[in-house]
Design an enzyme around this catalytic site. Structure first.
Site, PDB file in Angstrom:
ATOM      1  N   ASP A  80       0.809  -1.224   0.000  1.00 31.41           N
ATOM      2  CA  ASP A  80       0.000   0.000   0.000  1.00 31.41           C
ATOM      3  C   ASP A  80       0.842   1.273   0.000  1.00 31.41           C
ATOM      4  O   ASP A  80       0.437   2.307   0.526  1.00 31.41           O
ATOM      5  CB  ASP A  80      -0.970   0.020   1.206  1.00 31.41           C
ATOM      6  CG  ASP A  80      -1.876  -1.197   1.206  1.00 31.41           C
ATOM      7  OD1 ASP A  80      -2.221  -1.672   0.114  1.00 31.41           O
ATOM      8  OD2 ASP A  80      -2.222  -1.674   2.298  1.00 31.41           O
TER       9      ASP A  80
ATOM     10  N   LYS B 159       1.926   2.030  -5.148  1.00 29.46           N
ATOM     11  CA  LYS B 159       2.470   1.439  -6.392  1.00 29.46           C
ATOM     12  C   LYS B 159       1.550   1.716  -7.585  1.00 29.46           C
ATOM     13  O   LYS B 159       2.013   2.030  -8.681  1.00 29.46           O
ATOM     14  CB  LYS B 159       2.652  -0.082  -6.207  1.00 29.46           C
ATOM     15  CG  LYS B 159       3.622  -0.447  -5.088  1.00 29.46           C
ATOM     16  CD  LYS B 159       3.688  -1.941  -4.863  1.00 29.46           C
ATOM     17  CE  LYS B 159       2.446  -2.549  -4.260  1.00 29.46           C
ATOM     18  NZ  LYS B 159       2.137  -2.131  -2.869  1.00 29.46           N
TER      19      LYS B 159
ATOM     20  N   GLY C 208      -4.479  -4.424  -3.736  1.00 25.97           N
ATOM     21  CA  GLY C 208      -5.443  -3.382  -4.074  1.00 25.97           C
ATOM     22  C   GLY C 208      -4.639  -2.159  -4.486  1.00 25.97           C
ATOM     23  O   GLY C 208      -4.004  -1.532  -3.649  1.00 25.97           O
ATOM     24  N   HIS C 209      -4.623  -1.874  -5.771  1.00 23.34           N
ATOM     25  CA  HIS C 209      -3.818  -0.762  -6.289  1.00 23.34           C
ATOM     26  C   HIS C 209      -4.758   0.340  -6.772  1.00 23.34           C
ATOM     27  O   HIS C 209      -5.571   0.125  -7.670  1.00 23.34           O
ATOM     28  CB  HIS C 209      -2.903  -1.246  -7.424  1.00 23.34           C
ATOM     29  CG  HIS C 209      -1.891  -2.246  -6.955  1.00 23.34           C
ATOM     30  ND1 HIS C 209      -0.972  -2.838  -7.782  1.00 23.34           N
ATOM     31  CD2 HIS C 209      -1.649  -2.756  -5.715  1.00 23.34           C
ATOM     32  CE1 HIS C 209      -0.210  -3.665  -7.081  1.00 23.34           C
ATOM     33  NE2 HIS C 209      -0.610  -3.640  -5.829  1.00 23.34           N
TER      34      HIS C 209
ATOM     35  N   THR D 175      -5.889 -11.491   3.967  1.00 22.99           N
ATOM     36  CA  THR D 175      -7.024 -10.853   3.300  1.00 22.99           C
ATOM     37  C   THR D 175      -8.164 -11.863   3.115  1.00 22.99           C
ATOM     38  O   THR D 175      -9.220 -11.497   2.597  1.00 22.99           O
ATOM     39  CB  THR D 175      -6.606 -10.317   1.926  1.00 22.99           C
ATOM     40  OG1 THR D 175      -6.112 -11.406   1.144  1.00 22.99           O
ATOM     41  CG2 THR D 175      -5.526  -9.251   2.053  1.00 22.99           C
TER      42      THR D 175
ATOM     43  N   GLN E 219       2.020  -6.148  -3.050  1.00 20.74           N
ATOM     44  CA  GLN E 219       2.456  -6.207  -1.655  1.00 20.74           C
ATOM     45  C   GLN E 219       3.757  -5.409  -1.487  1.00 20.74           C
ATOM     46  O   GLN E 219       3.976  -4.470  -2.234  1.00 20.74           O
ATOM     47  CB  GLN E 219       2.620  -7.665  -1.169  1.00 20.74           C
ATOM     48  CG  GLN E 219       1.301  -8.405  -0.996  1.00 20.74           C
ATOM     49  CD  GLN E 219       0.730  -8.985  -2.276  1.00 20.74           C
ATOM     50  OE1 GLN E 219       1.429  -9.681  -2.981  1.00 20.74           O
ATOM     51  NE2 GLN E 219      -0.519  -8.719  -2.567  1.00 20.74           N
TER      52      GLN E 219
ATOM     53  N   THR F  69      -7.678  -1.064   0.485  1.00 20.31           N
ATOM     54  CA  THR F  69      -8.363  -1.017  -0.817  1.00 20.31           C
ATOM     55  C   THR F  69      -9.106  -2.324  -1.076  1.00 20.31           C
ATOM     56  O   THR F  69     -10.131  -2.353  -1.735  1.00 20.31           O
ATOM     57  CB  THR F  69      -7.323  -0.793  -1.940  1.00 20.31           C
ATOM     58  OG1 THR F  69      -6.502   0.311  -1.577  1.00 20.31           O
ATOM     59  CG2 THR F  69      -7.967  -0.508  -3.271  1.00 20.31           C
TER      60      THR F  69
ATOM     61  N   LYS G  31       3.000  10.155  -0.620  1.00 22.98           N
ATOM     62  CA  LYS G  31       2.135  10.628   0.469  1.00 22.98           C
ATOM     63  C   LYS G  31       2.845  11.572   1.437  1.00 22.98           C
ATOM     64  O   LYS G  31       2.533  11.595   2.636  1.00 22.98           O
ATOM     65  CB  LYS G  31       1.505   9.431   1.205  1.00 22.98           C
ATOM     66  CG  LYS G  31       0.721   8.504   0.256  1.00 22.98           C
ATOM     67  CD  LYS G  31      -0.090   7.431   0.931  1.00 22.98           C
ATOM     68  CE  LYS G  31      -1.455   7.901   1.341  1.00 22.98           C
ATOM     69  NZ  LYS G  31      -2.424   6.798   1.553  1.00 22.98           N
TER      70      LYS G  31
HETATM   71  P1  GDP Z   1      -0.685   0.258  -3.574  1.00 20.01           P
HETATM   72  O1  GDP Z   1      -1.281  -1.005  -3.068  1.00 20.01           O
HETATM   73  O2  GDP Z   1       0.785   0.340  -3.315  1.00 20.01           O
HETATM   74  O3  GDP Z   1      -0.999   0.542  -5.024  1.00 20.01           O
HETATM   75  O4  GDP Z   1      -1.355   1.441  -2.723  1.00 20.01           O
HETATM   76  P2  GDP Z   1      -2.917   1.587  -2.349  1.00 20.01           P
HETATM   77  O5  GDP Z   1      -3.643   2.024  -3.548  1.00 20.01           O
HETATM   78  O6  GDP Z   1      -3.409   0.393  -1.628  1.00 20.01           O
HETATM   79  O7  GDP Z   1      -2.836   2.732  -1.252  1.00 20.01           O
HETATM   80  C1  GDP Z   1      -2.335   3.996  -1.530  1.00 20.01           C
HETATM   81  C2  GDP Z   1      -3.457   5.032  -1.275  1.00 20.01           C
HETATM   82  O8  GDP Z   1      -2.915   6.336  -1.204  1.00 20.01           O
HETATM   83  C3  GDP Z   1      -4.476   5.090  -2.404  1.00 20.01           C
HETATM   84  O9  GDP Z   1      -5.735   5.414  -1.884  1.00 20.01           O
HETATM   85  C4  GDP Z   1      -3.953   6.216  -3.290  1.00 20.01           C
HETATM   86  O10 GDP Z   1      -4.979   6.841  -4.042  1.00 20.01           O
HETATM   87  C5  GDP Z   1      -3.401   7.157  -2.251  1.00 20.01           C
HETATM   88  N1  GDP Z   1      -2.240   7.963  -2.670  1.00 20.01           N
HETATM   89  C6  GDP Z   1      -1.237   7.616  -3.522  1.00 20.01           C
HETATM   90  N2  GDP Z   1      -0.302   8.588  -3.544  1.00 20.01           N
HETATM   91  C7  GDP Z   1      -0.709   9.543  -2.685  1.00 20.01           C
HETATM   92  C8  GDP Z   1      -0.137  10.778  -2.230  1.00 20.01           C
HETATM   93  O11 GDP Z   1       0.949  11.184  -2.609  1.00 20.01           O
HETATM   94  N3  GDP Z   1      -0.853  11.477  -1.310  1.00 20.01           N
HETATM   95  C9  GDP Z   1      -2.048  11.074  -0.833  1.00 20.01           C
HETATM   96  N4  GDP Z   1      -2.663  11.827   0.068  1.00 20.01           N
HETATM   97  N5  GDP Z   1      -2.619   9.914  -1.222  1.00 20.01           N
HETATM   98  C10 GDP Z   1      -1.945   9.154  -2.134  1.00 20.01           C
HETATM   99  P1  IMO Z   2      -0.882  -4.259  -2.145  1.00 20.66           P
HETATM  100  O1  IMO Z   2      -0.421  -4.859  -3.447  1.00 20.66           O
HETATM  101  C1  IMO Z   2      -0.965  -4.570   2.219  1.00 20.66           C
HETATM  102  C2  IMO Z   2      -1.070  -8.606   3.905  1.00 20.66           C
HETATM  103  C3  IMO Z   2      -2.309  -9.022   4.663  1.00 20.66           C
HETATM  104  C4  IMO Z   2      -1.700  -9.935   5.690  1.00 20.66           C
HETATM  105  C5  IMO Z   2      -0.601 -10.651   4.920  1.00 20.66           C
HETATM  106  C6  IMO Z   2      -1.001 -12.014   4.373  1.00 20.66           C
HETATM  107  O2  IMO Z   2      -2.156  -3.514  -2.246  1.00 20.66           O
HETATM  108  O3  IMO Z   2       0.216  -3.477  -1.524  1.00 20.66           O
HETATM  109  P2  IMO Z   2      -2.540 -12.747   2.352  1.00 20.66           P
HETATM  110  O4  IMO Z   2      -4.002 -12.521   2.098  1.00 20.66           O
HETATM  111  O5  IMO Z   2      -1.646 -12.201   1.281  1.00 20.66           O
HETATM  112  O6  IMO Z   2      -2.228 -14.176   2.677  1.00 20.66           O
HETATM  113  O7  IMO Z   2      -2.245 -11.921   3.695  1.00 20.66           O
HETATM  114  O8  IMO Z   2      -0.292  -9.785   3.821  1.00 20.66           O
HETATM  115  N1  IMO Z   2      -1.297  -8.125   2.521  1.00 20.66           N
HETATM  116  C7  IMO Z   2      -1.214  -6.837   2.162  1.00 20.66           C
HETATM  117  N2  IMO Z   2      -1.014  -5.724   2.892  1.00 20.66           N
HETATM  118  N3  IMO Z   2      -1.079  -4.475   0.873  1.00 20.66           N
HETATM  119  C8  IMO Z   2      -1.255  -5.578   0.115  1.00 20.66           C
HETATM  120  O9  IMO Z   2      -1.233  -5.545  -1.243  1.00 20.66           O
HETATM  121  C9  IMO Z   2      -1.384  -6.835   0.762  1.00 20.66           C
HETATM  122  N4  IMO Z   2      -1.580  -8.103   0.325  1.00 20.66           N
HETATM  123  C10 IMO Z   2      -1.517  -8.872   1.413  1.00 20.66           C
HETATM  124  O10 IMO Z   2      -2.963  -7.914   5.233  1.00 20.66           O
HETATM  125  O11 IMO Z   2      -1.075  -9.187   6.706  1.00 20.66           O
HETATM  126 MG    MG Z   3      -2.854  -1.645  -1.830  1.00 23.77          MG
END
Ligand code: GDP
Ligand code: IMO
Ligand code: MG
Length: 396
Positions: free
Chosen positions: A15, A18, A42-43, A127, A214, A289, A321
Site C-alpha cells: 500500500d 504502487k 489493491g492498487h 485478506t 504487496q 483497498t 504521500k
Molecule cells: P498500492 O497497493 O501500493 O498501489 O497502494 P494503495 O492504492 O493500496 O494505497 C495507496 C493510497 O494512497 C491510495 O488510496 C492512493 O490513491 C493514495 N495515494 C497515492 N499517492 C498519494 C499521495 O501522494 N498522497 C495522498 N494523500 N494519497 C496518495
Molecule cells: P498491495 O499490493 C498490504 C497482507 C495481509 C496480511 C498478509 C497475508 O495492495 O500493496 P494474504 O491474504 O496475502 O495471505 O495476507 O499480507 N497483505 C497486504 N497488505 N497491501 C497488500 O497488497 C497486501 N496483500 C496482502 O494484510 O497481513
Molecule cells: Mg494496496
C-alpha cells in the site's frame, strides 16, 4: 538491441502507492506485467478525481496503448478477474494471461479463512482471499492452471479430487462444471505464452514495466515471517513470476511511503498506537483497498527501508504521500534500533504541501525531510508524490 524490463517494487508492507506510479509511468511503456500475488492486492489510481481500484489487472490498463500481462507467478481467482475486467470494456489485445498462472479455487478461500479462525489471537490477518492455500497447492504440485481449463472435463475431475484430498465436501459436480465452463469462456481467450511474448517484446526493443504487489517486508522468505504473504514480493520474484532472467531486469524503482503502514498482524516497531497514528490514518485515508480494514500507522523505519533497497537493488525511490504530514509540528524517523527498540530522530514539520508540483515550492522543512530519507537509505528520491491524483507529482 534488446531492452530490459524496469521494475516497481514496494519497500514496506504494501500500500505504498504502487498503483499511482505504475499508472503514471505506463504512459511511457508498451507492456505492464504483474508477476506475483493475487486479488489480495489493491492498487488505487486516481485520474481527474475518478478512483479506480485494481486487484488483478495490471495498473497499465488505464493507458490505452499499454498491453497488460498477468504473469505465471500470479494466482487468479477467476470470478474476481472476470468481474474486475467488466469495467474496462473489451480488453482483447490489451490483456494477456499466462496459461501457467494458477487458479484460486473456492476451497482455497475456505481453507484460508478456516485456518485464520483456528489461529485465534495468533492469526496472520490475511485478506482471506485464499492466497496461501493456492500457493501451497502450486508448490505441492496439486494446482490447477489457467491452461488446464482447455480440457473442461478433466479440469472438473481434478477440482473434485482436490476437495477429496483436502477432506472437504465438494459442491455439486454440476456447479463445478458450470464454473469451469464460465471461466473457460471468459478467460481462455486471454491465455497466452506470456513469457515468449515478453521475450519477443524485449527483443524488439519494446519497453516493459513489472508491477510488484504487496511489499518487501511481506516477502515469504525475507519479510516478517510468518506475518507475510505467500509469494516472493521482492524484485527477484519478477524473474520467476514473469519468466525473465536476472540480466533482463533494468531499472528498479522502489515505492516508499513517507511513513509506515501495515494491515494485519505482525511486528511493526515504529507503530504509533496513539494520536499520531490516528492522525496519519485520517490524513492518509489509511483503510484497505481490498478489505476496508484500518491500516496500522507509524513513523518511517529507515533501517528496514535500507534493507529493502539492498535486497531489491533499488536504483531510485518514489516517495509517496508526503502531503499526509501536512499540519504536523514534529515528524520522527526511526534511524536505528537499540536492543530491539526504535531510536528516533526528530524533524520539524510544515503547514501544507498537498498538490505541490515543484521541489522548489516545498518548504525547507519538507526538503530537509526528503534529504534525510535519501541519506538514511543511501538512495536518490527521484519522484515525490503530494496527492493521490496523477498530476500531484514532483519529478526531480
Ligand atoms: P498500492 O497497493 O501500493 O498501489 O497502494 P494503495 O492504492 O493500496 O494505497 C495507496 C493510497 O494512497 C491510495 O488510496 C492512493 O490513491 C493514495 N495515494 C497515492 N499517492 C498519494 C499521495 O501522494 N498522497 C495522498 N494523500 N494519497 C496518495
Ligand atoms: P498491495 O499490493 C498490504 C497482507 C495481509 C496480511 C498478509 C497475508 O495492495 O500493496 P494474504 O491474504 O496475502 O495471505 O495476507 O499480507 N497483505 C497486504 N497488505 N497491501 C497488500 O497488497 C497486501 N496483500 C496482502 O494484510 O497481513
Ligand atoms: Mg494496496
Amino acid at each position: 538491441m534488446a531492452s530490459k524490463a524496469d521494475l516497481i517494487v514496494g519497500i514496506q508492507w504494501g500500500d505504498e502507492g504502487k498503483g499511482k506510479i505504475v499508472d503514471l509511468l505506463a504512459q511511457k511503456y508498451d507492456f505492464v506485467i504483474r508477476y506475483q500475488g493475487g486479488h489480495n492486492a489493491g492498487h488505487t489510481i486516481v485520474i481527474d478525481g475518478k478512483k479506480y481500484a485494481l486487484h488483478l489487472i495490471p495498473s497499465g490498463v488505464l493507458n490505452p496503448s499499454a498491453v497488460n500481462i498477468i504473469g505465471n507467478g500470479v494466482v487468479i481467482y477467476p470470478d474476481a478477474l472476470i468481474d474486475e475486467a467488466l469495467q474496462f470494456g473489451d480488453l482483447t489485445n490489451r490483456l494477456f494471461i499466462s496459461q501457467n498462472a494458477h487458479l484460486i479455487l473456492d476451497y482455497h478461500i475456505a481453507l484460508d479463512q478456516a485456518k485464520e479462525k483456528s489461529l485465534g489471537d495468533k492469526k496472520i490477518g490475511t485478506t482471506g482471499r485464499g492466497i496461501g492455500p493456492a500457493y501451497a497447492d502450486k508448490i505441492s504440485r496439486a494446482g490447477v492452471r489457467l491452461g488446464d481449463l482447455a480440457d473442461q472435463k478433466s479440469a472438473v475431475e481434478t477440482i473434485l479430487s482436490r476437495y477429496d484430498q483436502h477432506g472437504l465436501t465438494p459442491p455439486a459436480k454440476a456447479k463445478i462444471a458450470s464454473d469451469v465452463a464460465r471461466w473457460s469462456e471468459k478467460l481462455l481467450p486471454f491465455a497466452a505464452d506470456t513469457t515468449k511474448m515478453l521475450w519477443d517484446a524485449l527483443d524488439a526493443n519494446k519497453k516493459a514495466l513489472l508491477e510488484g504487489a504487496q511489499g518487501t517486508l511481506l516477502d515469504v522468505d525475507h519479510g516478517t515471517y510468518p506475518f507475510v504473504t505467500s509469494s516472493n514480493t521482492i524484485a527477484s520474484g519478477a524473474c520467476s513470476g514473469a519468466g525473465l532472467s536476472p540480466k533482463e531486469i533494468g531499472k528498479v524503482i522502489g515505492i516508499v511511503k513517507a511513513y509506515c503502514t501495515r494491515v494485519g498482524n505482525g511486528p511493526f516497531a515504529a507503530e504509533q498506537s496513539n494520536d499520531i497514528g490516528d492522525k496519519l490514518r485520517e490524513n492518509g485515508e489509511e483503510f484497505g483497498t481490498s478489505t476496508g480494514r484500518a491500516r496500522r500507522c507509524g513513523w518511517f523505519d529507515a533501517p528496514l527501508a535500507k534493507f529493502a533497497c539492498r535486497i531489491n537493488g533499488v536504483d531510485e525511490l518514489a516517495l509517496m504521500k508526503l502531503d499526509v504530514f501536512d499540519g504536523f509540528d514534529e515528524i520522527k524517523i526511526c534511524v536505528d534500533y537499540d536492543d530491539g527498540k526504535p531510536v528516533y530522530k526528530s524533524f520539524a514539520g510544515w503547514d501544507k504541501i498537498a498538490k505541490a508540483r515543484s521541489f522548489d515550492d516545498l518548504p525547507k522543512t519538507a526538503r530537509n525531510y526528503v534529504a534525510a530519507l535519501e541519506e538514511l537509505t543511501g538512495v536518490k528520491i527521484a519522484l515525490i508524490s503530494t496527492g493521490a491524483d496523477r498530476n500531484d507529482t514532483i519529478y526531480r
